[in-house]
Design a protein around this motif. Sequence first.
Motif, mmCIF file in Angstrom:
data_model
loop_
_atom_site.group_PDB
_atom_site.id
_atom_site.type_symbol
_atom_site.label_atom_id
_atom_site.label_comp_id
_atom_site.label_asym_id
_atom_site.label_seq_id
_atom_site.Cartn_x
_atom_site.Cartn_y
_atom_site.Cartn_z
ATOM 1 N N LEU A 313 0.835 -1.203 0.000
ATOM 2 C CA LEU A 313 0.000 0.000 0.000
ATOM 3 C C LEU A 313 0.872 1.255 0.000
ATOM 4 N N LEU A 314 1.986 1.207 0.721
ATOM 5 C CA LEU A 314 2.928 2.336 0.728
ATOM 6 C C LEU A 314 3.498 2.589 -0.660
ATOM 7 N N GLU A 315 3.867 1.509 -1.344
ATOM 8 C CA GLU A 315 4.396 1.642 -2.699
ATOM 9 C C GLU A 315 3.388 2.342 -3.604
ATOM 10 N N LEU A 316 2.142 1.920 -3.519
ATOM 11 C CA LEU A 316 1.098 2.537 -4.340
ATOM 12 C C LEU A 316 0.953 4.015 -4.005
ATOM 13 N N GLU A 317 1.050 4.338 -2.725
ATOM 14 C CA GLU A 317 0.934 5.737 -2.294
ATOM 15 C C GLU A 317 2.093 6.566 -2.837
ATOM 16 N N ILE A 318 3.306 6.031 -2.757
ATOM 17 C CA ILE A 318 4.496 6.749 -3.209
ATOM 18 C C ILE A 318 4.435 7.051 -4.698
ATOM 19 N N ILE A 319 3.991 6.107 -5.498
ATOM 20 C CA ILE A 319 3.987 6.307 -6.950
ATOM 21 C C ILE A 319 2.710 6.976 -7.437
ATOM 22 N N GLY A 320 1.852 7.393 -6.491
ATOM 23 C CA GLY A 320 0.628 8.079 -6.882
ATOM 24 C C GLY A 320 -0.454 7.142 -7.364
ATOM 25 N N GLU A 340 -8.117 -9.882 -11.514
ATOM 26 C CA GLU A 340 -6.776 -10.465 -11.330
ATOM 27 C C GLU A 340 -5.904 -9.544 -10.478
ATOM 28 N N LEU A 341 -5.911 -8.244 -10.801
ATOM 29 C CA LEU A 341 -5.091 -7.277 -10.065
ATOM 30 C C LEU A 341 -5.501 -7.200 -8.603
ATOM 31 N N ALA A 342 -6.802 -7.098 -8.363
ATOM 32 C CA ALA A 342 -7.295 -6.983 -6.995
ATOM 33 C C ALA A 342 -6.880 -8.195 -6.160
ATOM 34 N N ALA A 343 -6.919 -9.376 -6.779
ATOM 35 C CA ALA A 343 -6.519 -10.586 -6.057
ATOM 36 C C ALA A 343 -5.023 -10.595 -5.768
ATOM 37 N N LEU A 344 -4.203 -10.205 -6.748
ATOM 38 C CA LEU A 344 -2.752 -10.213 -6.572
ATOM 39 C C LEU A 344 -2.287 -9.200 -5.537
ATOM 40 N N LEU A 345 -2.935 -8.038 -5.518
ATOM 41 C CA LEU A 345 -2.491 -6.954 -4.639
ATOM 42 C C LEU A 345 -3.339 -6.832 -3.382
ATOM 43 N N ASP A 346 -4.314 -7.717 -3.208
ATOM 44 C CA ASP A 346 -5.193 -7.684 -2.044
ATOM 45 C C ASP A 346 -5.855 -6.311 -1.904
ATOM 46 N N MET A 347 -6.427 -5.840 -3.011
ATOM 47 C CA MET A 347 -7.104 -4.548 -3.038
ATOM 48 C C MET A 347 -8.594 -4.756 -3.323
ATOM 49 N N GLU A 348 -9.384 -3.744 -2.974
ATOM 50 C CA GLU A 348 -10.806 -3.808 -3.267
ATOM 51 C C GLU A 348 -11.036 -3.548 -4.754
ATOM 52 N N LEU A 349 -12.184 -4.004 -5.241
ATOM 53 C CA LEU A 349 -12.508 -3.875 -6.658
ATOM 54 C C LEU A 349 -13.742 -3.003 -6.828
ATOM 55 N N LEU A 350 -13.657 -2.042 -7.742
ATOM 56 C CA LEU A 350 -14.803 -1.208 -8.092
ATOM 57 C C LEU A 350 -14.979 -1.234 -9.602
ATOM 58 N N ASP A 351 -16.082 -1.800 -10.060
ATOM 59 C CA ASP A 351 -16.447 -1.782 -11.475
ATOM 60 C C ASP A 351 -17.526 -0.718 -11.620
ATOM 61 N N THR A 352 -17.235 0.370 -12.327
ATOM 62 C CA THR A 352 -18.163 1.501 -12.366
ATOM 63 C C THR A 352 -19.499 1.127 -13.001
ATOM 64 N N HIS A 391 -11.824 10.371 -0.769
ATOM 65 C CA HIS A 391 -10.443 9.888 -0.627
ATOM 66 C C HIS A 391 -10.372 8.363 -0.580
ATOM 67 N N TYR A 392 -11.162 7.717 -1.454
ATOM 68 C CA TYR A 392 -11.083 6.256 -1.529
ATOM 69 C C TYR A 392 -9.684 5.837 -1.949
ATOM 70 N N ARG A 393 -9.181 4.759 -1.328
ATOM 71 C CA ARG A 393 -7.839 4.260 -1.598
ATOM 72 C C ARG A 393 -7.854 2.749 -1.713
ATOM 73 N N ASP A 394 -6.741 2.248 -2.249
ATOM 74 C CA ASP A 394 -6.482 0.813 -2.278
ATOM 75 C C ASP A 394 -7.550 0.063 -3.058
ATOM 76 N N MET A 395 -7.956 0.646 -4.191
ATOM 77 C CA MET A 395 -8.953 0.006 -5.033
ATOM 78 C C MET A 395 -8.415 -0.159 -6.453
ATOM 79 N N VAL A 396 -8.846 -1.232 -7.094
ATOM 80 C CA VAL A 396 -8.678 -1.376 -8.535
ATOM 81 C C VAL A 396 -10.017 -0.985 -9.151
ATOM 82 N N VAL A 397 -9.979 0.027 -10.024
ATOM 83 C CA VAL A 397 -11.207 0.581 -10.594
ATOM 84 C C VAL A 397 -11.278 0.229 -12.074
ATOM 85 N N SER A 398 -12.343 -0.455 -12.458
ATOM 86 C CA SER A 398 -12.582 -0.773 -13.861
ATOM 87 C C SER A 398 -13.623 0.198 -14.400
#
Length: 493
Positions: A313-320, A340-352, A391-398
Amino acid sequence: MVNYTDGNTRTCGLLANPARHTLSPFIHNNLAQMFGINMVYVPFEVPSGSIQDAVKGAKALNILGLNVTIPYKNEVIPYLDDIDPLAKGIGAVNTIVRMKNGGFKGYNTDMTGLYRFLQEEGVDFQGKTVVILGAGGVARPAAFLCGTKGAEKVFLLNRTYDKAESVADEVNKAIFEYGNDEKLTADGIPANGEDSEYPQIVIPMRLEDYKDLYKEDKFIVLQCTSVGLFPDVNSAVIEDSEFYKHVSVAMDMIYRPIETKFMKLVKEAGATAYSGLKMLLYQGIDAFELWNNEEGDEKIKVSREQADEVYRLLELEIIGARNIILEGFMGSGKSTVAEELAALLDMELLDTDKAIEEAEERTIKEIFEQDGEASFRDMETELIESVVAEHYRDMVVSLGGGLPLREKNGELLKAAGKIVYLRTKAQTVYNRLKGDTTRPLLKSDDPLKRINDLLGERSEKYESIADIIIDTDELTPAEIAREIINRLGVSFI
């Protein structure tokens, strides 16, 4: 991420000037959430000359614990009730812990955190040669740490030899006193009358004489200068490839960028290199445990797996890339890749598209038919506005295929995270979607021509807002997800 707070919430924080750009709240509030601890961490910007008042105020306000950073790591010491021997030897405090009697005790978790991480990676200073690049504020405690953890020799390289010599002398004396504290008088002289000359573990050296180190064969390197710090990302203190052939393992104390040129040179030579982001994380972990455990009690212990999760999560924050946002034409694989990304990075998923359908309790096809396309586009904009505003964070957004086309949406998406364009050829899209009757925009006598026309209209917009572009035609969703991770430079294993 926002912690729930109530009348039982304990407060920790940071004393700094400036304090606005700190990542510490991100570390500690994530850890508190992981452990279900009712604690919140906030930064306190302390004006020059006010550190005594800040410590006094923290006591009065029942603050649980504090981090301390530039410029107060030394200045805070006289106002503490006790100090850990290691922090005393280093001469700097970065963590303050409330004791049972209400007083504050100072620790240095910069160094304990660094040592803890390196130990977890199997790196041990015992009997080793360590090379420290630089002789500034970070180099001194790093040299002290190496010397007290069994390093045979610590070479301190600096452009100005006098500075290296002065720091080496200070650290050698501090190492001696730390190891012989019970034998010393108040003047720092052995009480038994022994010779007070101390061992020269830390050896000063001119930076330009680095080739003299080659006789040491292999050594550990700690990069403690600001060379390579953003925006000077194409520089390293030593750029001679021969030097790096002698490096066994290295750490760059810089973490912006996450991979510095120094680290790249180390890796190119076949050695292991770590980012200073690991030190930042582990000093925070050590502080978090000190605040939430009574002395001698380790009920709260952050596991390696939990540390790795916060690090990602820190890495994602650092690189924006607080959120990873996938854009592209329909049929480009956004939804599947997002999973796939959400599973690999343990992030939440949002499909608009799915989020709007759930909110409206109608399909997109029904929204188009009943309200028109313009109404649907307004719904998309409102959804992305909420992502940014909350300020939603830690999501993969499709994203839906047409969402990025509005200029306002493009600006919102840039503020929300890193945008990845999954670029796909028209024929590939057609092959994937032929026979799909749920796509309102593909109602045509010639769907392939319609796809070509729409791609022609949209491609330039997709590309203009993208941070990363990946051609997907020959890749599986799993391969695309891993390529995104590689391009972002994020850990996931």
